[in-house]
Scaffold this motif. Structure first.
Motif, PDB file in Angstrom:
ATOM      1  N   VAL A  91      -3.544   1.031   0.239  1.00 55.65           N
ATOM      2  CA  VAL A  91      -2.427   0.559   1.057  1.00 55.65           C
ATOM      3  C   VAL A  91      -2.738  -0.861   1.508  1.00 55.65           C
ATOM      4  N   VAL A  92      -1.778  -1.768   1.315  1.00 52.77           N
ATOM      5  CA  VAL A  92      -1.952  -3.171   1.719  1.00 52.77           C
ATOM      6  C   VAL A  92      -0.701  -3.632   2.458  1.00 52.77           C
ATOM      7  N   GLY A  93      -0.789  -4.842   3.012  1.00 54.12           N
ATOM      8  CA  GLY A  93       0.330  -5.387   3.747  1.00 54.12           C
ATOM      9  C   GLY A  93       1.366  -6.047   2.856  1.00 54.12           C
ATOM     10  N   VAL A  94       2.472  -6.455   3.465  1.00 50.95           N
ATOM     11  CA  VAL A  94       3.619  -6.981   2.719  1.00 50.95           C
ATOM     12  C   VAL A  94       3.339  -8.340   2.083  1.00 50.95           C
ATOM     13  N   ARG A 111       0.937  -8.839 -21.903  1.00 44.45           N
ATOM     14  CA  ARG A 111       0.321  -7.515 -21.766  1.00 44.45           C
ATOM     15  C   ARG A 111       0.147  -7.108 -20.307  1.00 44.45           C
ATOM     16  N   LEU A 112       0.812  -7.826 -19.401  1.00 44.69           N
ATOM     17  CA  LEU A 112       0.753  -7.483 -17.987  1.00 44.69           C
ATOM     18  C   LEU A 112       2.083  -6.880 -17.553  1.00 44.69           C
ATOM     19  N   SER A 113       2.012  -5.845 -16.734  1.00 43.92           N
ATOM     20  CA  SER A 113       3.231  -5.156 -16.294  1.00 43.92           C
ATOM     21  C   SER A 113       3.116  -4.800 -14.821  1.00 43.92           C
ATOM     22  N   VAL A 114       4.200  -5.040 -14.075  1.00 43.33           N
ATOM     23  CA  VAL A 114       4.295  -4.608 -12.682  1.00 43.33           C
ATOM     24  C   VAL A 114       5.600  -3.830 -12.528  1.00 43.33           C
ATOM     25  N   VAL A 115       5.503  -2.585 -12.116  1.00 44.67           N
ATOM     26  CA  VAL A 115       6.674  -1.731 -11.901  1.00 44.67           C
ATOM     27  C   VAL A 115       6.662  -1.280 -10.448  1.00 44.67           C
ATOM     28  N   THR A 116       7.779  -1.461  -9.757  1.00 47.59           N
ATOM     29  CA  THR A 116       7.835  -1.128  -8.336  1.00 47.59           C
ATOM     30  C   THR A 116       8.928  -0.109  -8.044  1.00 47.59           C
ATOM     31  N   THR A 117       8.697   0.658  -6.981  1.00 42.18           N
ATOM     32  CA  THR A 117       9.698   1.591  -6.463  1.00 42.18           C
ATOM     33  C   THR A 117       9.816   1.355  -4.962  1.00 42.18           C
ATOM     34  N   THR A 120       6.886  -0.171  -0.334  1.00 42.18           N
ATOM     35  CA  THR A 120       7.079  -0.255  -1.783  1.00 42.18           C
ATOM     36  C   THR A 120       5.866   0.340  -2.495  1.00 42.18           C
ATOM     37  N   HIS A 121       6.128   1.070  -3.577  1.00 37.41           N
ATOM     38  CA  HIS A 121       5.034   1.570  -4.429  1.00 37.41           C
ATOM     39  C   HIS A 121       4.921   0.641  -5.635  1.00 37.41           C
ATOM     40  N   VAL A 122       3.707   0.197  -5.939  1.00 34.67           N
ATOM     41  CA  VAL A 122       3.491  -0.797  -6.981  1.00 34.67           C
ATOM     42  C   VAL A 122       2.531  -0.232  -8.024  1.00 34.67           C
TER      43      VAL A 122
END
Length: 399
Positions: free
Chosen positions: A152-155, A176-182, A209-211
């Motif tokens: 868990v980290v800050g905004v 080849r880098l991917s970031v998916v958030t919810t 947010t989940h990253v």
């Protein structure tokens, strides 16, 4: 009296006419009946075995899926082994027409392939050979932060990937880098150096947010013969929105959680000879006890302005040595004058509160102080405008 058959002549006439129509009359012989020639069955083609990449290939990318295929038949046996005899796992598809390796290949390794297939007539075909993978000049290991130790980290926390070798093909890495958030949050990668790339949104992450971060870099040529040593997968959550704000002319640090003021602290920032840089800071790490040492930023301890001091509740805000920390010696100036070497001095009690309630990824905004904090100083990413940030991407420069 004999019986007369008056219809006989008429019947005879019909026979004669029939003979004429069939070609009997006039001396012509009847055509012989035709007989169909016997058919010959098409030959059954022999099974053909092939591989992808083809047998004999060298310098193969280790993440290329090794496959063995049977044409005009089915595979009955496939073995693929490395030079040391270690088998490469794999599986047949339901039709037994293709065998696919279930693991990546190793670097600089020659694999022996043996396969058997059977055709529709029951005949057996075999194939054998080798496939060799690329040998890198050297490998580079990517390090991703946040990691498993920081769920868990800050905004304000950017995603950071660092390498232990220079990356000269930045685009190959970014692909080849991917970031998916919810929920979904748009963002961009931006290169800070040949060894560091960060990812952030245009504004702070939304709270909670989940990253999910994937750095699928094993097998990737990052340039100049350097290849990725491993792939990394990281997941983390963004906590509540925690932001501290201080105006250097007011000498008060105000702390907000989800935009609600929860605490105020008298503070003393950097004196005129060593002003605290203005800008947005992100808490990088925290130490219950820490030794402040001026030599870490180029001022010897025994030089004018040098120091070596033990402090409590130290929350680092920058690589250049800006902290929120306990400074009981300056309590009389806190809230009135800026007398520090650049840090945010607060009382021991207030430093303890900040240490316990703010943490990695939380934000401190400093205004009306010294020159702006560099974007490359710690997690100073938020001090770079969005257009400039996106322009730092190898895939979207100038957007």
């Amino acid at each position: 009296m004999p019986v007369r058959h008056r219809c006989a002549p008429f019947a005879l006439l019909l026979v004669v006419l029939a003979g004429c129509q069939s070609g009997v009359d006039g001396g012509q012989a009847a055509a012989p009946a035709t007989t169909a020639a016997p058919t010959t069955a098409a030959p059954v083609p022999a099974a053909v075995i092939s591989t992808d990449p083809p047998l004999g290939s060298t310098g193969v990318d280790p993440v290329t899926p090794l496959r063995v295929l049977a044409g005009h038949g089915t595979l009955t046996a496939v073995t693929v082994t490395a030079e040391d005899g270690t088998p490469l796992p794999g599986a047949l598809d339901p039709a037994a027409g293709t065998w696919t390796a279930a693991a990546d290949l190793g670097y600089g390794t020659t694999y022996a392939v043996q396969a058997t297939a059977t055709d529709a007539a029951g005949r057996t075909s075999t194939a054998s050979g080798t496939v060799g993978t690329v040998t890198p000049r050297t490998l580079t290991m990517p390090t991703v932060f946040p990691d498993a130790d920081t769920p868990v980290v800050g905004v304000g926390q950017p995603v950071s990937i660092t390498f232990d070798e220079d990356v000269t093909d930045r685009a190959a890495v970014e692909r080849r880098l991917s970031v998916v958030t919810t929920p979904h949050v748009d963002g961009s990668w931006s290169w800070l150096s040949d060894r560091t790339v960060h990812y952030r949104p245009a504004a702070y992450w939304p709270a909670h947010t989940h990253v999910v971060v994937d750095a699928d870099l094993y097998g990737v040529d990052v340039g100049d013969g350097v290849h990725g040593q491993a792939s990394k997968h990281v997941e983390f959550d963004v906590g509540p929105k925690k932001v501290g704000a201080v105006d250097a002319t007011e000498h008060v640090l105000r702390l907000y959680v989800d935009d609600q003021l929860v605490q105020t602290m008298p503070t003393s920032l950097g004196k005129p000879s060593s002003p605290t840089p203005s800008g947005t800071y992100v808490v990088m790490q925290q130490s219950r006890h820490y030794t402040m040492d001026s030599s870490t930023y180029g001022v010897p301890i025994d030089a004018p302005g040098g120091y070596r001091t033990d402090v409590e509740y130290a929350s680092r805000l920058s690589n250049s040595g800006i902290f929120v920390h306990a400074a009981p010696w300056s309590v009389g100036q806190q809230g009135y004058r800026n007398v520090s070497h650049g840090c945010l001095n607060v009382s021991t009690a207030d430093a303890g509160w900040f240490y316990e309630n703010f943490g990695r990824g939380d934000v401190v905004e400093v205004s009306n102080a010294g020159p702006r904090l560099a974007g490359s100083d710690g997690f100073g990413d938020w001090n770079v405008g969005w257009d400039e940030w996106v322009a730092g991407s190898a895939l979207h420069p100038g957007v």
